[in-house]
Design an enzyme around this catalytic site. Structure first.
Site, mmCIF file in Angstrom:
data_model
loop_
_atom_site.group_PDB
_atom_site.id
_atom_site.type_symbol
_atom_site.label_atom_id
_atom_site.label_comp_id
_atom_site.label_asym_id
_atom_site.label_seq_id
_atom_site.Cartn_x
_atom_site.Cartn_y
_atom_site.Cartn_z
ATOM 1 N N CYS A 1 0.926 -1.215 -0.042
ATOM 2 C CA CYS A 1 0.164 -0.115 0.038
ATOM 3 C C CYS A 1 0.797 1.393 0.128
ATOM 4 O O CYS A 1 0.343 2.526 -0.250
ATOM 5 C CB CYS A 1 -1.050 -0.013 0.990
ATOM 6 S SG CYS A 1 -1.927 -1.384 1.063
ATOM 7 N N HIS B 1 -3.345 7.177 1.886
ATOM 8 C CA HIS B 1 -3.757 5.996 1.227
ATOM 9 C C HIS B 1 -5.120 5.523 1.823
ATOM 10 O O HIS B 1 -5.484 5.937 2.903
ATOM 11 C CB HIS B 1 -2.772 4.879 1.733
ATOM 12 C CG HIS B 1 -3.118 3.476 1.621
ATOM 13 N ND1 HIS B 1 -3.734 2.977 0.290
ATOM 14 C CD2 HIS B 1 -3.368 2.455 2.473
ATOM 15 C CE1 HIS B 1 -4.159 1.861 0.452
ATOM 16 N NE2 HIS B 1 -4.015 1.382 1.557
ATOM 17 N N ASN C 1 -9.895 -0.304 -0.652
ATOM 18 C CA ASN C 1 -8.326 -0.296 -0.809
ATOM 19 C C ASN C 1 -7.762 -0.871 -1.853
ATOM 20 O O ASN C 1 -7.844 -2.097 -2.080
ATOM 21 C CB ASN C 1 -8.086 -1.047 0.414
ATOM 22 C CG ASN C 1 -6.422 -1.092 0.865
ATOM 23 O OD1 ASN C 1 -5.777 -0.507 -0.145
ATOM 24 N ND2 ASN C 1 -6.073 -1.392 1.935
HETATM 25 O O1 UT7 Z 1 -3.895 -0.901 3.620
HETATM 26 C C1 UT7 Z 1 -3.068 -1.510 4.350
HETATM 27 C C2 UT7 Z 1 -3.157 -1.281 5.733
HETATM 28 N N1 UT7 Z 1 -4.433 -2.152 5.942
HETATM 29 C C3 UT7 Z 1 -5.068 -1.614 6.894
HETATM 30 O O2 UT7 Z 1 -4.628 -0.479 7.514
HETATM 31 C C4 UT7 Z 1 -6.438 -2.210 7.588
HETATM 32 C C5 UT7 Z 1 -6.461 -1.752 8.759
HETATM 33 N N2 UT7 Z 1 -7.705 -2.471 9.780
HETATM 34 C C6 UT7 Z 1 -9.000 -2.361 9.745
HETATM 35 O O3 UT7 Z 1 -9.013 -1.406 8.828
HETATM 36 C C7 UT7 Z 1 -9.829 -2.841 10.443
HETATM 37 O O4 UT7 Z 1 -9.189 -3.343 11.745
HETATM 38 C C8 UT7 Z 1 -10.612 -3.654 9.884
HETATM 39 C C9 UT7 Z 1 -11.797 -3.026 9.004
HETATM 40 C C10 UT7 Z 1 -10.106 -4.771 9.216
HETATM 41 C C11 UT7 Z 1 -11.622 -4.365 11.091
HETATM 42 O O5 UT7 Z 1 -12.129 -3.738 11.974
HETATM 43 P P1 UT7 Z 1 -12.114 -3.833 13.578
HETATM 44 O O6 UT7 Z 1 -13.004 -2.467 14.080
HETATM 45 O O7 UT7 Z 1 -10.617 -3.742 13.719
HETATM 46 O O8 UT7 Z 1 -12.804 -4.994 13.827
HETATM 47 P P2 UT7 Z 1 -12.033 -6.418 14.610
HETATM 48 O O9 UT7 Z 1 -11.031 -6.914 13.583
HETATM 49 O O10 UT7 Z 1 -11.691 -5.974 15.944
HETATM 50 O O11 UT7 Z 1 -13.420 -7.223 14.493
HETATM 51 C C12 UT7 Z 1 -14.556 -6.889 15.344
HETATM 52 C C13 UT7 Z 1 -15.584 -7.920 14.991
HETATM 53 C C14 UT7 Z 1 -15.121 -9.455 14.954
HETATM 54 O O12 UT7 Z 1 -16.058 -10.022 15.716
HETATM 55 P P3 UT7 Z 1 -16.231 -10.580 17.326
HETATM 56 O O13 UT7 Z 1 -14.796 -11.314 17.589
HETATM 57 O O14 UT7 Z 1 -15.947 -9.257 18.035
HETATM 58 O O15 UT7 Z 1 -17.319 -11.238 17.535
HETATM 59 C C15 UT7 Z 1 -14.955 -9.832 13.795
HETATM 60 O O16 UT7 Z 1 -15.104 -11.261 13.398
HETATM 61 O O17 UT7 Z 1 -15.979 -7.675 13.798
HETATM 62 C C16 UT7 Z 1 -16.182 -8.876 13.077
HETATM 63 N N3 UT7 Z 1 -15.872 -8.961 11.683
HETATM 64 C C17 UT7 Z 1 -16.964 -8.746 10.834
HETATM 65 N N4 UT7 Z 1 -18.287 -8.644 11.114
HETATM 66 C C18 UT7 Z 1 -19.255 -8.408 9.879
HETATM 67 C C19 UT7 Z 1 -14.861 -8.866 10.903
HETATM 68 N N5 UT7 Z 1 -15.098 -8.460 9.651
HETATM 69 C C20 UT7 Z 1 -16.403 -8.474 9.663
HETATM 70 C C21 UT7 Z 1 -17.378 -8.419 8.534
HETATM 71 N N6 UT7 Z 1 -18.613 -8.352 8.612
HETATM 72 N N7 UT7 Z 1 -16.980 -8.087 7.309
#
Ligand code: UT7
Length: 333
Positions: free
Chosen positions: A118, A260, A290
């Protein structure tokens, strides 16, 4: 030997290509345990583009590149160097840039890829800037192009909802140093100790392509989203601050920040840390998700063509990506 202070790089033309096919959150809802509400709230993404079967990083890059050449009034045969920033290359080798060179018939150019995921575009910009500053080259076509849809696991809801395909390009030209415009700085960093945060773990040179890794879906993107999120905000804000300090600029003097596009919440948190108004931050993540190395040049192209970048403006770029890699750049228009 040319004095490196004799020349600077200016953006002479921009271009982009986004595949026609739109994949909406509603369509993803039908295939995965996810919801439009979750995706919009956690990422800001509403839809993303998906490359057609006959499209790939090089074909999209060539289209974006051709548009940048047209905008800059340059013929392909006058290009000295083509740099393609991609982490979804057509094949392991030759480089995607060589395929682009062939498609554009830019046979006077050297061509190679830059791999910084990225952060690819800012890393590529930093390479291009050196060749122009030293006077080695006059015209460089710098392209970010990604076909992320081919390297995401479409059953993994935590990653597949994030990514999209597309390409963006800038034509960079050499100008005399004294002109108060162009690429004013680039700052790039890497931290390989954080390589596990986002990666495609399947080995090629390391373990050879093997059936176990294919069955384990190791040739797809794996990401520790939450840990990446926290690192991303701090590193991007810090490296943007460094760029401002280097150029003796205040945030008020910056007309547009083009970060980005990984997550709307990351972008907002960076703007917050910099105490920079969100209205002056470029965002198109809602439309494209992204697009890795393509996101910043797609943003530059849209901002330029929609009049959000005017002559005299100062634009700051910032990125964080797998590696970990991060960087910033300042461009005066
Ligand atoms: O481009 C290079 C760099 N990349 C990035 O910078 C990406 C950085 N990270 C992110 O953008 C975020 O961390 C995400 C969007 C990937 C995830 O968001 P988050 O607020 O960090 O969520 P999380 O990973 O802590 O997950 C929270 C909950 C989990 O469920 P439990 O364990 O709380 O029951 C996940 O299983 O959300 C769940 N979850 C989803 N739920 C519905 C994860 N993906 C999804 C989804 N739909 N697509």
């Amino acid at each position: 030997m040319t004095d490196s202070k004799n020349f600077k790089a200016v953006v002479a033309g921009t271009g982009a290509y986004l595949p026609e096919k739109i994949l909406t959150n509603q369509e993803l809802e039908k295939k995965l345990d996810t919801s439009d509400a979750w995706i919009v709230e956690r990422t800001g993404i509403r839809e993303r583009r998906i490359a057609a079967k006959d499209e790939c990083a090089s074909s999209m890059a060539a289209k974006a590149g051709r548009q940048a050449l047209e905008a800059g009034g340059l013929e392909a045969k006058e290009v000295d160097l083509i740099i393609v920033c991609t982490s979804s290359p057509d094949v392991l080798f030759p480089s995607t840039a060589c395929f682009v060179q062939n498609e554009l018939e830019a046979f006077g150019a050297a061509a190679f890829d830059v791999s910084a995921v990225c952060s690819g575009f800012i890393f590529g910009l930093s390479v291009a800037e050196q060749y122009l500053k030293t006077g080695r080259y006059e015209n460089i076509l710098l392209i970010g192009s990604e076909v992320n849809s081919r390297i995401v696991d479409w059953t993994d809801r935590s990653t597949c909802i994030l990514f999209g395909d597309g390409a963006g390009a800038v034509l960079l030209k050499r100008v005399e140093w004294g002109k108060p415009l162009g690429v004013m700085s680039t700052h790039i960093y890497s931290d390989g100790s954080l390589s596990d945060l986002i990666c495609v773990p399947g080995g090629i040179g390391k373990s050879g392509i093997n059936k176990d890794d294919i069955d384990d879906k190791k040739y797809f993107i794996k990401m520790s989203g939450n840990a990446t999120f926290k690192v991303a905000v701090k590193r991007m804000a810090d490296v943007i601050r460094e760029a401002l300090k280097f150029n003796d600029l205040s945030m008020e003097e910056v007309s547009l920040l083009i970060p980005h596009q990984a997550n709307e919440r990351i972008i907002s948190a960076v703007a917050d840390r910099l105490k920079y108004p969100l209205e002056k931050v470029f965002m198109n993540i809602q439309k494209y998700g992204n697009t890795s190395a393509a996101s910043i040049p797609i943003g530059i192209n849209e901002a330029r063509r929609s009049g959000r970048i005017e002559p005299g403006d100062t634009t700051v770029l910032g990125s964080v990506g797998a590696g970990l890699t991060w960087g910033s750049a300042v461009i005066k228009w």
